[in-house]
Write a protein that holds these residues in place. Sequence first.
Motif, PDB file in Angstrom:
ATOM      1  N   LEU A 192       0.814  -1.227   0.000  1.00  0.00           N
ATOM      2  CA  LEU A 192       0.000   0.000   0.000  1.00  0.00           C
ATOM      3  C   LEU A 192       0.843   1.270   0.000  1.00  0.00           C
ATOM      4  CD1 LEU A 192      -2.803  -1.024   2.522  1.00  0.00           C
ATOM      5  CD2 LEU A 192      -2.822  -1.206   0.026  1.00  0.00           C
ATOM      6  N   GLY A 193       2.119   1.175   0.318  1.00  0.00           N
ATOM      7  CA  GLY A 193       2.974   2.343   0.258  1.00  0.00           C
ATOM      8  C   GLY A 193       3.231   2.992   1.605  1.00  0.00           C
ATOM      9  N   LEU A 194       4.249   3.854   1.649  1.00  0.00           N
ATOM     10  CA  LEU A 194       4.647   4.507   2.897  1.00  0.00           C
ATOM     11  C   LEU A 194       3.619   5.521   3.375  1.00  0.00           C
ATOM     12  CD1 LEU A 194       8.486   5.072   2.473  1.00  0.00           C
ATOM     13  CD2 LEU A 194       7.306   3.343   3.815  1.00  0.00           C
ATOM     14  N   ALA A 195       2.947   6.194   2.457  1.00  0.00           N
ATOM     15  CA  ALA A 195       1.963   7.197   2.876  1.00  0.00           C
ATOM     16  C   ALA A 195       0.849   6.536   3.686  1.00  0.00           C
ATOM     17  CB  ALA A 195       1.385   7.903   1.649  1.00  0.00           C
ATOM     18  N   VAL A 196       0.387   5.391   3.224  1.00  0.00           N
ATOM     19  CA  VAL A 196      -0.643   4.662   3.960  1.00  0.00           C
ATOM     20  C   VAL A 196      -0.083   4.151   5.282  1.00  0.00           C
ATOM     21  CG1 VAL A 196      -2.135   2.613   3.926  1.00  0.00           C
ATOM     22  CG2 VAL A 196      -1.893   4.022   1.870  1.00  0.00           C
ATOM     23  N   ALA A 197       1.144   3.603   5.249  1.00  0.00           N
ATOM     24  CA  ALA A 197       1.744   3.070   6.467  1.00  0.00           C
ATOM     25  C   ALA A 197       1.933   4.150   7.522  1.00  0.00           C
ATOM     26  CB  ALA A 197       3.083   2.408   6.141  1.00  0.00           C
ATOM     27  N   ARG A 198       2.289   5.370   7.096  1.00  0.00           N
ATOM     28  CA  ARG A 198       2.446   6.459   8.060  1.00  0.00           C
ATOM     29  C   ARG A 198       1.128   6.765   8.759  1.00  0.00           C
ATOM     30  NH1 ARG A 198       6.361   8.683   4.384  1.00  0.00           N
ATOM     31  NH2 ARG A 198       4.698   9.699   3.194  1.00  0.00           N
ATOM     32  N   ARG A 199       0.016   6.752   8.014  1.00  0.00           N
ATOM     33  CA  ARG A 199      -1.284   7.013   8.635  1.00  0.00           C
ATOM     34  C   ARG A 199      -1.664   5.908   9.624  1.00  0.00           C
ATOM     35  NH1 ARG A 199      -4.319  11.417   6.712  1.00  0.00           N
ATOM     36  NH2 ARG A 199      -2.786  12.720   5.645  1.00  0.00           N
ATOM     37  N   LEU A 200      -1.162   4.701   9.383  1.00  0.00           N
ATOM     38  CA  LEU A 200      -1.530   3.556  10.221  1.00  0.00           C
ATOM     39  C   LEU A 200      -0.401   3.151  11.167  1.00  0.00           C
ATOM     40  CD1 LEU A 200      -3.267   1.315   7.528  1.00  0.00           C
ATOM     41  CD2 LEU A 200      -4.339   2.887   9.146  1.00  0.00           C
ATOM     42  N   LEU A 201       0.576   4.031  11.339  1.00  0.00           N
ATOM     43  CA  LEU A 201       1.779   3.655  12.076  1.00  0.00           C
ATOM     44  C   LEU A 201       1.457   3.143  13.481  1.00  0.00           C
ATOM     45  CD1 LEU A 201       4.825   3.468  12.136  1.00  0.00           C
ATOM     46  CD2 LEU A 201       4.903   5.840  12.934  1.00  0.00           C
ATOM     47  N   PHE A 202       0.625   3.873  14.230  1.00  0.00           N
ATOM     48  CA  PHE A 202       0.346   3.440  15.596  1.00  0.00           C
ATOM     49  C   PHE A 202      -0.384   2.107  15.596  1.00  0.00           C
ATOM     50  CE2 PHE A 202      -2.346   3.042  19.336  1.00  0.00           C
ATOM     51  CZ  PHE A 202      -1.410   3.201  20.336  1.00  0.00           C
ATOM     52  N   ALA A 203      -1.367   1.951  14.732  1.00  0.00           N
ATOM     53  CA  ALA A 203      -2.118   0.689  14.681  1.00  0.00           C
ATOM     54  C   ALA A 203      -1.192  -0.478  14.361  1.00  0.00           C
ATOM     55  CB  ALA A 203      -3.230   0.785  13.642  1.00  0.00           C
ATOM     56  N   LEU A 204      -0.264  -0.282  13.423  1.00  0.00           N
ATOM     57  CA  LEU A 204       0.649  -1.351  13.058  1.00  0.00           C
ATOM     58  C   LEU A 204       1.597  -1.682  14.206  1.00  0.00           C
ATOM     59  CD1 LEU A 204       1.515  -0.249   9.404  1.00  0.00           C
ATOM     60  CD2 LEU A 204      -0.104  -2.014  10.129  1.00  0.00           C
ATOM     61  N   LEU A 205       2.111  -0.665  14.873  1.00  0.00           N
ATOM     62  CA  LEU A 205       3.008  -0.908  15.997  1.00  0.00           C
ATOM     63  C   LEU A 205       2.277  -1.523  17.184  1.00  0.00           C
ATOM     64  CD1 LEU A 205       5.253   2.302  15.932  1.00  0.00           C
ATOM     65  CD2 LEU A 205       5.758   0.029  15.015  1.00  0.00           C
ATOM     66  N   PHE A 206       1.011  -1.160  17.353  1.00  0.00           N
ATOM     67  CA  PHE A 206       0.242  -1.707  18.477  1.00  0.00           C
ATOM     68  C   PHE A 206       0.098  -3.224  18.350  1.00  0.00           C
ATOM     69  CE2 PHE A 206      -3.549  -2.521  21.076  1.00  0.00           C
ATOM     70  CZ  PHE A 206      -3.229  -1.810  22.214  1.00  0.00           C
ATOM     71  N   LEU A 207       0.192  -3.754  17.134  1.00  0.00           N
ATOM     72  CA  LEU A 207       0.072  -5.194  16.928  1.00  0.00           C
ATOM     73  C   LEU A 207       1.170  -5.959  17.661  1.00  0.00           C
ATOM     74  CD1 LEU A 207      -1.640  -7.325  15.441  1.00  0.00           C
ATOM     75  CD2 LEU A 207      -0.089  -7.098  13.505  1.00  0.00           C
ATOM     76  N   TYR A 208       2.286  -5.295  17.950  1.00  0.00           N
ATOM     77  CA  TYR A 208       3.362  -5.983  18.668  1.00  0.00           C
ATOM     78  C   TYR A 208       2.968  -6.338  20.099  1.00  0.00           C
ATOM     79  CZ  TYR A 208       6.730  -5.281  14.918  1.00  0.00           C
ATOM     80  OH  TYR A 208       7.394  -5.341  13.714  1.00  0.00           O
ATOM     81  N   PHE A 209       1.944  -5.702  20.642  1.00  0.00           N
ATOM     82  CA  PHE A 209       1.475  -6.084  21.970  1.00  0.00           C
ATOM     83  C   PHE A 209       0.849  -7.474  21.968  1.00  0.00           C
ATOM     84  CE2 PHE A 209       1.515  -1.444  22.933  1.00  0.00           C
ATOM     85  CZ  PHE A 209       2.295  -1.504  24.077  1.00  0.00           C
TER      86      PHE A 209
END
Length: 535
Positions: free
Chosen positions: A132-149
């Motif tokens: 999806l690209g970096l622009a999308v990943a930046r918008r979802l950064l917290f959600a993606l990192l939260f998955l590590y919990f």
Amino acid sequence: MTEPASQAVTGVAPQAPATPEQALAWRRALPRVFIALVVILLLYRETALAMVTIWYRSETFTHAFVVPPIVGWLIWRKRAQLAALTPHSAPWVLWPMAGAAFVWLLGDLAAVNALTQLALVTLLVLTVPALLGLAVARRLLFALLFLYFAVPLGEFMMPQMMEWTADFTVLALRLSGIPVFREGLQFVIPSGNWSVVEACSGIRYLIASVTVGTLYAYLNYQSLRRRITFVLVSILVPLVANWLRAYIIVMLGHLSGNKIAAGADHLIYGWVFFGVVIMLMFMIGARWSEFEPQPGSAPVAPAPAQPVARVADRSLLLAIAMLAVAAAPHGALWMLDHARSVQAVALATPATLGRDWRLSATSVADFEPAFNNPSATIRGSYRNDKGQAAGLYVAYYRNQDYQRKLISSDNVLVRSKDPSWSQVASGSRELTVDARLLAVRTSELRGASLSSAASGERLLAWQIYWINGTITASDYVAKAYSAWFRLTGRGDDSAVIIVYTPKDGGEGSEAVLQSFLSDNLAAIDAVLKQARQGR
């Protein structure tokens, strides 16, 4: 003239609606993302199932069941902002994905759950910027990192947290005027005996608090400083709260003649106290809440226009390459597994060792370390012509997996609920053996309980690992060697070597163990190498 409602609230121009081309790009990209995630989970299903099993089995990580739904909700909250972006594939993300896949391979070779599970979550997270690209990943950064919990990680902190809890409790009791005799994690006060066990460490409170506190900070604050501050508070508060909880429980037991705050009451009071503390932390934190800007209020710079068909073709090729990268470790693992030896380990307790150490019919102590499912063991007591005596225990492992492995939190000198022995001290030291510097892990063991008549019996134990002929005292170094030797086709034959002797009041017991290792390590190494050569 009145300004639009969105401008009246935020003072910025409203976000432009999604174009038909963007909508078409999303309709083509999302199925590929979904399929890629499903295929990765299927490829790494054993790792994923291991995570879920730990969530179910351990109360410490039960909260992880809600992490994936929370991540989905966090992504759904951003749907309006995401719709205004055009998904673009990012081929360079294949490199970090290859790194994550290689880390998973190393973790699986060494049977390290935490490493394989972190690598799996990393592969899932990197799928988003890849397709999806970096622009999308930046918008979802917290959600993606939260998955590590969702990764059940943190129990390695338990011994240190148990030590801190015991330190605080004993200090608080003494400041309260109550005399305390402490040894290790056990202590005695006039009204009875107490000990700090795993449930008292506070690791459950800490992990739950950090998970919820991180989500709370993200939803209620906008400045990075406030978010970091609240996360740090969510780390500190459960630590201090658990120390106070332990002290209060001991005081309740002491003042009530041990009629309350014992057994099940102990845990109930703990969770109620923790719940009240966390609720107060959130109530106080709410005073500094910052309102989130209205969704879609910030303008998004239009991405360079590209034909949707070309974007879709690149995304499809990248998805195929990405899945090939994800599948590569399994191919390597299949080849390594088929090269494993199926030969049983031939290992017998030697009657003699170097420099006149002979197997004795008289046991040094009724003690056996708690190592699970070894392929073979050596256990015996040895004496020399000088009258020195030492016990030897060797647990040998071959063809290790997640159920049978040398380095594990379940493999210890003494289990916490062992009725016969308690570990009261631990450390490390260096000594010279065969003209080389050797590091060993040291432990002091006490027989029975503090109040028992048999509590005077003590052992000094030294421990090292033998990894395919390489000696180390470090769990992490041993795991690294094990993975490297398997990766290079040399097998995973490993062993723990533990020597022990009755502890005296001086340095005599240390001299006995040093003499035993100096005289016999080469002979023990030869026995283990002979067992390895019989693969």
